[in-house]
Design an enzyme around this catalytic site. Sequence first.
Site, PDB file in Angstrom:
ATOM      1  N   GLN A 134       0.820  -1.220   0.000  1.00 47.39           N
ATOM      2  CA  GLN A 134       0.000   0.000   0.000  1.00 47.39           C
ATOM      3  C   GLN A 134       0.849   1.263   0.000  1.00 47.39           C
ATOM      4  OE1 GLN A 134      -3.268   0.368  -0.328  1.00 47.39           O
ATOM      5  NE2 GLN A 134      -3.796  -1.790  -0.245  1.00 47.39           N
TER       6      GLN A 134
ATOM      7  N   SER B   9       3.531  -4.357  -4.947  1.00 51.78           N
ATOM      8  CA  SER B   9       2.578  -4.902  -5.906  1.00 51.78           C
ATOM      9  C   SER B   9       2.249  -3.826  -6.939  1.00 51.78           C
ATOM     10  CB  SER B   9       1.308  -5.333  -5.169  1.00 51.78           C
ATOM     11  OG  SER B   9       0.365  -5.822  -6.085  1.00 51.78           O
TER      12      SER B   9
ATOM     13  N   CYS C 152      -9.958  -8.403   0.714  1.00 53.66           N
ATOM     14  CA  CYS C 152      -9.402  -9.762   0.654  1.00 53.66           C
ATOM     15  C   CYS C 152     -10.148 -10.728   1.558  1.00 53.66           C
ATOM     16  CB  CYS C 152      -7.930  -9.745   1.012  1.00 53.66           C
ATOM     17  SG  CYS C 152      -6.986  -8.670  -0.069  1.00 53.66           S
TER      18      CYS C 152
HETATM   19  C1  PLP Z   1      -2.902  -5.948  -1.932  1.00 55.39           C
HETATM   20  C2  PLP Z   1      -2.022  -6.290  -0.791  1.00 55.39           C
HETATM   21  C3  PLP Z   1      -1.316  -7.500  -0.753  1.00 55.39           C
HETATM   22  C4  PLP Z   1      -1.461  -8.533  -1.825  1.00 55.39           C
HETATM   23  O1  PLP Z   1      -0.880  -8.096  -3.010  1.00 55.39           O
HETATM   24  P1  PLP Z   1      -1.103  -8.921  -4.369  1.00 55.39           P
HETATM   25  O2  PLP Z   1      -0.134  -8.299  -5.313  1.00 55.39           O
HETATM   26  O3  PLP Z   1      -2.517  -8.704  -4.752  1.00 55.39           O
HETATM   27  O4  PLP Z   1      -0.767 -10.334  -4.076  1.00 55.39           O
HETATM   28  C5  PLP Z   1      -0.489  -7.729   0.322  1.00 55.39           C
HETATM   29  N1  PLP Z   1      -0.356  -6.839   1.304  1.00 55.39           N
HETATM   30  C6  PLP Z   1      -1.013  -5.666   1.312  1.00 55.39           C
HETATM   31  C7  PLP Z   1      -0.803  -4.708   2.420  1.00 55.39           C
HETATM   32  C8  PLP Z   1      -1.879  -5.367   0.264  1.00 55.39           C
HETATM   33  O5  PLP Z   1      -2.541  -4.218   0.292  1.00 55.39           O
END
Ligand code: PLP
Length: 388
Positions: free
Chosen positions: A186, A206, A333
Amino acid sequence: MSDPIYLDYNATTPLDPRVLDVMLPYFTQVYGNAASNDHAFGLEAKRAVDKAREQIAALINARPDEIIFTSGATESDNIAILGIAEKYAHKGNHIITCVTEHKAVLDVCHKLERDGNRHGKFEITYLPVDQFGLVDPEAVRQAVTPQTILISIMAANNEIGTIAPIAEIGAIAAEYDLFFHTDAAQAGGHIALDVQTMNIHMLSLSAHKMYGPKGIGVLYRRRSNPRVQLEPVIYGGGHERGLRSGTLNVPAIVGFGEAARLAKKEMVAEDEKFRAWTQQMYRQLVDELGDVHLNGHPTQRLPHNLNVSIPGIKARALIPQLKDVAIATGSACTSAEVKPSHVIQALGFGDGRAHSALRISVGRLNTNAQIKQAGKSLISAVQQLRVI
Ligand SMILES: *Cc1c(COP(=O)(O)O)cnc(C)c1O
């Protein structure tokens, strides 16, 4: 009816059209395998990957050879934690993390606690947070034992936006010679991150949280002072320094690189705009509805995130009333389960607050008019529910 107003940028961001433009040639024209360096096709793909590595490294002040491409932050978190647990089990079996982490960290820790690995079971300390979602660096220090090998604390929370005191925790990790991993899915591309000054040894990113494509992520892994060694989770052709085998997804990597370049350039100005929007919406809600609780820290928070609980208004009841605005209840999630958010519960205000939590997150494609309209819609949906 037109599309609803998208206010769920913490769940995922749209691909920036500028990123798509840069990616397109790598589907049909530059389609070589970046590991096939016997010919021009492969070499050109490798050059593109190298450039993206530099762009992403520059975003966090890392070296390009410290960037490992993965399928996303979930995989990066898995490689970091499982990789350390396997490689350094001879040094100890204790990991320090925090109750408000993403499931990609918590579930890996639960697995090590429950089943362990071939060296045995692990002990995990899940540190609490205060009413704002902050973990106390002194509590991290006090949790350290002679068995501790790793501290994993997220840089910014995906539900309430609270930004952790990462530099302070990094300093403690350095003082005790411990590895420090941070899930920055994030934070990446939204707030300044510097793996050198913050003493970060591993960091997960990500692309789809920062206007890049889905299904591509990065694990930063420090190669000196200290050198972090990891046991891989996936074995195969030895790609990515043996840490993540599998043919590289060149178009996605190129897109991630461009997304990182744009974020570095535009982050500060964008943050200012997003902070104004989230603050404006919060004031609008308080002015019209009265009793509105802000979840997360009032200032130490992601500028594009707003999380509020409106007493007596269940988020699950409100969402169906909100036809023209797309926002989230708790964490996207875990929204398959009807459990209240573990993050809001950890703030200590009780279940009601968690059941009422609404996550509103703004981004690049929103407009002033949309923010105003969304605020109005939210207020009228709450007023309708109050009449019922
Ligand atoms: C979205 C998110 C993830 C997962 O990331 P992906 O790339 O979708 O696997 C992990 N940690 C946090 C804090 C996230 O916001």
